[in-house]
Design a protein around this motif. Structure first.
Motif, PDB file in Angstrom:
ATOM      1  N   MET A 188       0.826  -1.196   0.000  1.00 31.87           N
ATOM      2  CA  MET A 188       0.000   0.000   0.000  1.00 31.87           C
ATOM      3  C   MET A 188       0.867   1.256   0.000  1.00 31.87           C
ATOM      4  SD  MET A 188      -3.205   0.525   2.489  1.00 31.87           S
ATOM      5  CE  MET A 188      -3.677  -1.168   2.668  1.00 31.87           C
ATOM      6  N   ALA A 189       1.952   1.200   0.783  1.00 34.25           N
ATOM      7  CA  ALA A 189       2.817   2.378   0.930  1.00 34.25           C
ATOM      8  C   ALA A 189       3.413   2.786  -0.405  1.00 34.25           C
ATOM      9  CB  ALA A 189       3.924   2.087   1.940  1.00 34.25           C
ATOM     10  N   GLU A 190       3.687   1.773  -1.290  1.00 31.30           N
ATOM     11  CA  GLU A 190       4.262   2.080  -2.592  1.00 31.30           C
ATOM     12  C   GLU A 190       3.264   2.817  -3.478  1.00 31.30           C
ATOM     13  OE1 GLU A 190       5.984  -1.295  -4.540  1.00 31.30           O
ATOM     14  OE2 GLU A 190       7.658  -1.338  -3.103  1.00 31.30           O
ATOM     15  N   THR A 191       2.011   2.359  -3.466  1.00 28.05           N
ATOM     16  CA  THR A 191       1.018   2.938  -4.375  1.00 28.05           C
ATOM     17  C   THR A 191       0.275   4.111  -3.768  1.00 28.05           C
ATOM     18  OG1 THR A 191      -0.443   1.193  -3.639  1.00 28.05           O
ATOM     19  CG2 THR A 191       0.660   0.843  -5.754  1.00 28.05           C
ATOM     20  N   HIS A 192      -0.223   3.939  -2.516  1.00 29.63           N
ATOM     21  CA  HIS A 192      -0.991   5.018  -1.893  1.00 29.63           C
ATOM     22  C   HIS A 192      -0.487   5.283  -0.487  1.00 29.63           C
ATOM     23  CE1 HIS A 192      -3.863   4.429  -5.167  1.00 29.63           C
ATOM     24  NE2 HIS A 192      -3.795   3.129  -4.901  1.00 29.63           N
ATOM     25  N   PRO A 193       0.647   6.016  -0.330  1.00 28.74           N
ATOM     26  CA  PRO A 193       1.257   6.208   0.989  1.00 28.74           C
ATOM     27  C   PRO A 193       0.288   6.787   2.008  1.00 28.74           C
ATOM     28  CG  PRO A 193       2.619   7.158  -0.755  1.00 28.74           C
ATOM     29  CD  PRO A 193       1.365   6.718  -1.411  1.00 28.74           C
ATOM     30  N   GLU A 194      -0.592   7.707   1.567  1.00 35.78           N
ATOM     31  CA  GLU A 194      -1.477   8.317   2.556  1.00 35.78           C
ATOM     32  C   GLU A 194      -2.486   7.328   3.103  1.00 35.78           C
ATOM     33  OE1 GLU A 194      -1.386   8.936  -0.601  1.00 35.78           O
ATOM     34  OE2 GLU A 194      -3.397   8.658  -1.394  1.00 35.78           O
ATOM     35  N   TRP A 195      -2.930   6.341   2.238  1.00 36.92           N
ATOM     36  CA  TRP A 195      -3.837   5.283   2.723  1.00 36.92           C
ATOM     37  C   TRP A 195      -3.147   4.439   3.768  1.00 36.92           C
ATOM     38  CZ3 TRP A 195      -6.576   2.842  -2.173  1.00 36.92           C
ATOM     39  CH2 TRP A 195      -7.364   3.854  -2.768  1.00 36.92           C
ATOM     40  N   ALA A 196      -1.896   4.149   3.454  1.00 33.84           N
ATOM     41  CA  ALA A 196      -1.152   3.271   4.359  1.00 33.84           C
ATOM     42  C   ALA A 196      -1.057   3.893   5.746  1.00 33.84           C
ATOM     43  CB  ALA A 196       0.249   3.013   3.797  1.00 33.84           C
ATOM     44  N   GLU A 197      -0.814   5.198   5.743  1.00 33.96           N
ATOM     45  CA  GLU A 197      -0.684   5.889   7.039  1.00 33.96           C
ATOM     46  C   GLU A 197      -1.983   5.825   7.828  1.00 33.96           C
ATOM     47  OE1 GLU A 197       0.780  10.252   8.425  1.00 33.96           O
ATOM     48  OE2 GLU A 197       1.539   9.486   6.490  1.00 33.96           O
ATOM     49  N   ALA A 198      -3.090   6.100   7.067  1.00 34.81           N
ATOM     50  CA  ALA A 198      -4.403   6.051   7.715  1.00 34.81           C
ATOM     51  C   ALA A 198      -4.681   4.638   8.246  1.00 34.81           C
ATOM     52  CB  ALA A 198      -5.478   6.464   6.723  1.00 34.81           C
ATOM     53  N   TRP A 199      -4.335   3.644   7.429  1.00 35.18           N
ATOM     54  CA  TRP A 199      -4.536   2.220   7.790  1.00 35.18           C
ATOM     55  C   TRP A 199      -3.786   1.871   9.069  1.00 35.18           C
ATOM     56  CZ3 TRP A 199      -7.799  -1.347   7.297  1.00 35.18           C
ATOM     57  CH2 TRP A 199      -7.463  -2.696   7.400  1.00 35.18           C
ATOM     58  N   LEU A 200      -2.514   2.342   9.135  1.00 37.82           N
ATOM     59  CA  LEU A 200      -1.687   2.053  10.291  1.00 37.82           C
ATOM     60  C   LEU A 200      -2.285   2.672  11.557  1.00 37.82           C
ATOM     61  CD1 LEU A 200       0.963   0.536  10.725  1.00 37.82           C
ATOM     62  CD2 LEU A 200       2.150   2.717  10.662  1.00 37.82           C
ATOM     63  N   LYS A 201      -2.804   3.912  11.377  1.00 39.75           N
ATOM     64  CA  LYS A 201      -3.437   4.587  12.512  1.00 39.75           C
ATOM     65  C   LYS A 201      -4.623   3.781  13.014  1.00 39.75           C
ATOM     66  CE  LYS A 201      -2.253   9.456  12.185  1.00 39.75           C
ATOM     67  NZ  LYS A 201      -2.429  10.471  11.128  1.00 39.75           N
ATOM     68  N   ARG A 202      -5.398   3.286  12.056  1.00 38.40           N
ATOM     69  CA  ARG A 202      -6.566   2.477  12.414  1.00 38.40           C
ATOM     70  C   ARG A 202      -6.132   1.260  13.236  1.00 38.40           C
ATOM     71  NH1 ARG A 202     -10.750   4.186  13.331  1.00 38.40           N
ATOM     72  NH2 ARG A 202     -12.269   2.568  12.915  1.00 38.40           N
TER      73      ARG A 202
END
Lengths: 230, 440
Positions: B64-78
């Motif tokens: 996810m971090a490679e394609t959509h870094p901001e999603w990954a961050e949100a995901w990690l927060k979740r």
């Protein structure tokens, strides 16, 4: 068959310069049904010998065979059971349980072995011992002679093969002492028991079939004072 | 006889059995192992599951971090957000997942981490259960083998005892039921040996008695035969004839007494005779004995006095008057015979809580210490004094002992001898000698 066989029995306390030889190389055998007195001055090792015979104290060296069983080859726990079933003890100080009455004291060895005492037998025994009227009394309510008779009853309740008595008449007057010895003699005859009595009373020794004389932990002589009368 | 407690063993009594204690220890050990394993396994498998789950998340996050870094961050927060999960969120998520076929019915194998977890748990638990079960089985097997081998040893020892009359070679002094059984078996073997010995003694006794009787009768018989032969030949003058006949009569009297006494003694010793023991007056019995001895005492001018505390009591005590009178009579006869002319024989009665004592004192020369151990043996005679053949004292001893009493003799330092009969007020109950065995 010798019911008691003692070979090279030695017991010493302490080590080095403070070493004391309470018994030194004592050997003898006792036949079933013999009434044996052990005499000797105080400190001659009489009591030590009795303790070894009764499995109460381990010897430094030598063997005690009772009924063919090497007493000190048995495990401590087994020895306790052996002692309860085969050996009755009578002490100078009676050693009755103060909170148990006459009847209960006499039945104690049986109860310890989870046996049901036979009422009739115990009753008979108590009558013979002249304790019938006192059977519900506590030891503290009895005279010395009566207490020692209770101790005899306790030693006879299981009819063990061997009765060991340590100065049984030591605290008694001569009349009561004589009674105790006569009761033991009757037991020898009636139950084929072997009785070993430690005493320094020569009157008691004179009643025995055989006298072992100890001196400084050694067997001085072994006298068969009377032939086996028919 | 005392007996082994008959009631069914309660918990306390069961617990006295060493085998039961060992069994309990075994169970305890297995249980402890099981708990230890469960603790270890629970912890360990949770750790593993956590690691695998993290790996999976990490892989997803990496992608996810490679394609959509901001999603990954949100995901990690979740992921690290531990705020309560609302049922609403769950329902929404489930709906989304179901569209891709990820329902609860999905095979766990499709989720690699779960599949692995399942098979690992399955095999580990089975393996552990097998291991524990075999450990328990092995320990129990050992315990049973131990107990069975004790029973087997006991059986072999008993067989050996029965077939070869040897003492029990296997002894056991343990607590518990097996210990009691072993003890009873040993007691049985001892009684067996005692009975055998008694049988042998009885046989010897019979042989000796027969030999004694024939020996004692041979001499007077021989002399009788000589006298009768002489009388039959007829060349004896009347004066000698009378003398010979008198001697014959005397010998016959003696033979009669001898035979009767021997028979009494034999019957007593062979237990062929039951005494009739009941409460009776000992004073009367003493008087009866005195009657039988009166003439002999008169002839020797010996006085016999009875000293009974001056109480004039009857001294009621269980005994057989007939036989005890016989015993006392024999002792009195012995005392009179050993008394000097005009001497005094004293009968003294006294009582203690346990015994009644009857002393018979004489003023004779006492008993030599050499003879003392033997005077109660049959046919033992200390001297030519006395008319006896050495049967009176053994008979008296036998009778007194049948009463459960003691007969003893001693010399009085001041001169004379004393015989003492000690009778219990209540006979010591029958014991090992009786045919009764310890009841099981």
């Amino acid at each position: 068959m010798n019911v008691i066989q003692v070979d090279g029995l030695s017991k010493s306390y302490g080590t080095g310069s403070t070493k004391v030889n309470a018994l030194h190389q004592v050997s003898f055998g006792v036949n079933q049904g013999e009434f044996v007195a052990v005499v000797g001055a105080s400190g001659s090792g009489k009591s030590t010998l009795l303790h070894m015979l009764g499995g109460l104290d381990k010897p430094t060296d030598g063997y005690v065979h009772i009924d063919g069983e090497n007493l000190y080859a048995l495990k401590e726990k087994d020895r306790a059971v052996f002692r309860r079933r085969k050996i009755g003890f009578i002490f100078q100080a009676y050693n009755l349980i103060p909170v148990l009455n006459v009847e209960e004291n006499i039945q104690l060895p049986l109860l310890l072995d989870h046996r049901q005492p036979d009422k009739a037998y115990v009753d008979d025994l108590i009558r013979t011992l002249g304790l019938h009227e006192r059977r519900k009394h506590l030891p503290s309510e009895l005279s010395g002679g009566q207490q020692q008779r209770v101790a005899i009853g306790r030693a006879l309740a299981y009819r063990p093969a061997i009765v060991l008595a340590d100065e049984p008449t030591g605290n008694l007057d001569s009349a009561n002492g004589r009674e105790v010895i006569e009761l033991l003699k009757l037991a020898v005859r009636q139950y084929h028991q072997t009785v070993i009595v430690i005493t320094h009373d020569m009157n008691v020794a004179a009643e025995a079939d055989r006298v072992l004389n100890l001196q400084d932990g050694m067997l001085l002589n072994d006298t068969h004072s009377r032939g086996k009368a028919l | 006889m005392e007996r082994i407690d008959r009631s069914l063993p309660d918990a306390g009594r069961m617990w006295r059995n060493p085998s039961l204690r060992r069994l309990a220890a075994t169970l305890g050990l297995v249980l402890a192992l099981a708990i230890a394993f469960i603790v270890w396994y629970g912890y360990d498998s949770a750790e593993k599951l956590k690691k695998e789950w993290l790996d999976k998340e990490a892989a997803a996050l990496g992608n996810m971090a490679e394609t959509h870094p901001e999603w990954a961050e949100a995901w990690l927060k979740r992921l690290t957000d531990n705020k309560d999960i609302s049922p609403d969120d769950i329902a929404k998520g489930r709906e989304f997942m179901e569209r891709y076929g990820m329902t609860e019915e999905i095979a766990a194998d499709w989720l690699p981490a779960l599949g692995e977890y399942r098979s690992r748990t399955f095999w580990t638990l089975i393996g552990a259960a097998l291991l524990l079960a075999s450990l328990a089985a092995w320990l129990m097997f050992r315990e049973y083998r131990r107990q069975l081998s004790d029973i087997r040893k006991l059986a072999l020892a008993m067989e050996d005892t029965v077939k070869h009359n040897r003492p029990m070679s296997f002894r056991m002094y343990a607590e518990g039921e097996l210990g009691l059984l072993a003890n009873s078996a040993q007691e049985l073997s001892m009684r067996l040996r005692q009975t055998n010995e008694q049988l042998q003694q009885d046989q010897t006794f019979l042989k000796d008695t027969v030999a004694d009787i024939s020996h004692q009768l041979k001499t007077p018989l021989a002399s009788l035969m000589i006298y009768i032969d002489l009388l039959r030949e007829g060349n004896v003058d009347p004066e000698h004839t009378a003398e010979f006949l008198e001697t014959c009569r005397h010998e016959l009297d003696r033979m009669e007494w001898l035979t009767l006494t021997m028979l009494k003694l034999a019957r007593l010793e062979a237990n062929a005779l039951e005494l009739n023991i009941a409460d009776a007056s000992l004073a009367a019995t003493v008087r009866q004995a005195l009657n039988s001895i009166e003439r002999l005492a008169e002839n020797k001018q010996v006085r016999i006095v009875t000293d009974d505390d001056g109480s004039g009591r009857e001294w009621i005590i269980p005994h057989d008057p007939h036989w005890l009178a016989e015993a006392i009579g024999n002792l009195l006869k012995n005392a009179v015979e050993h008394s000097p002319h005009g001497g005094l024989v004293t009968i003294a009665l006294s009582t203690t809580p346990v015994f009644v004592r009857l002393l018979i004192k004489d003023e004779g020369s006492g008993i030599d210490a050499r003879h003392l151990p033997h005077i109660f043996k049959k046919f033992y005679r200390t001297s030519s004094a006395g008319s006896g053949v050495g049967l009176g004292l053994p008979l008296a001893k036998s009778i007194v002992e049948k009463h459960g009493g003691i007969l003893s003799a001693a010399s009085i330092p001041s001169g004379g001898s004393v015989f003492s009969i000690t009778l219990p007020h209540h006979k010591l109950p029958a014991g090992a000698n009786a045919s009764k065995l310890t009841e099981l």
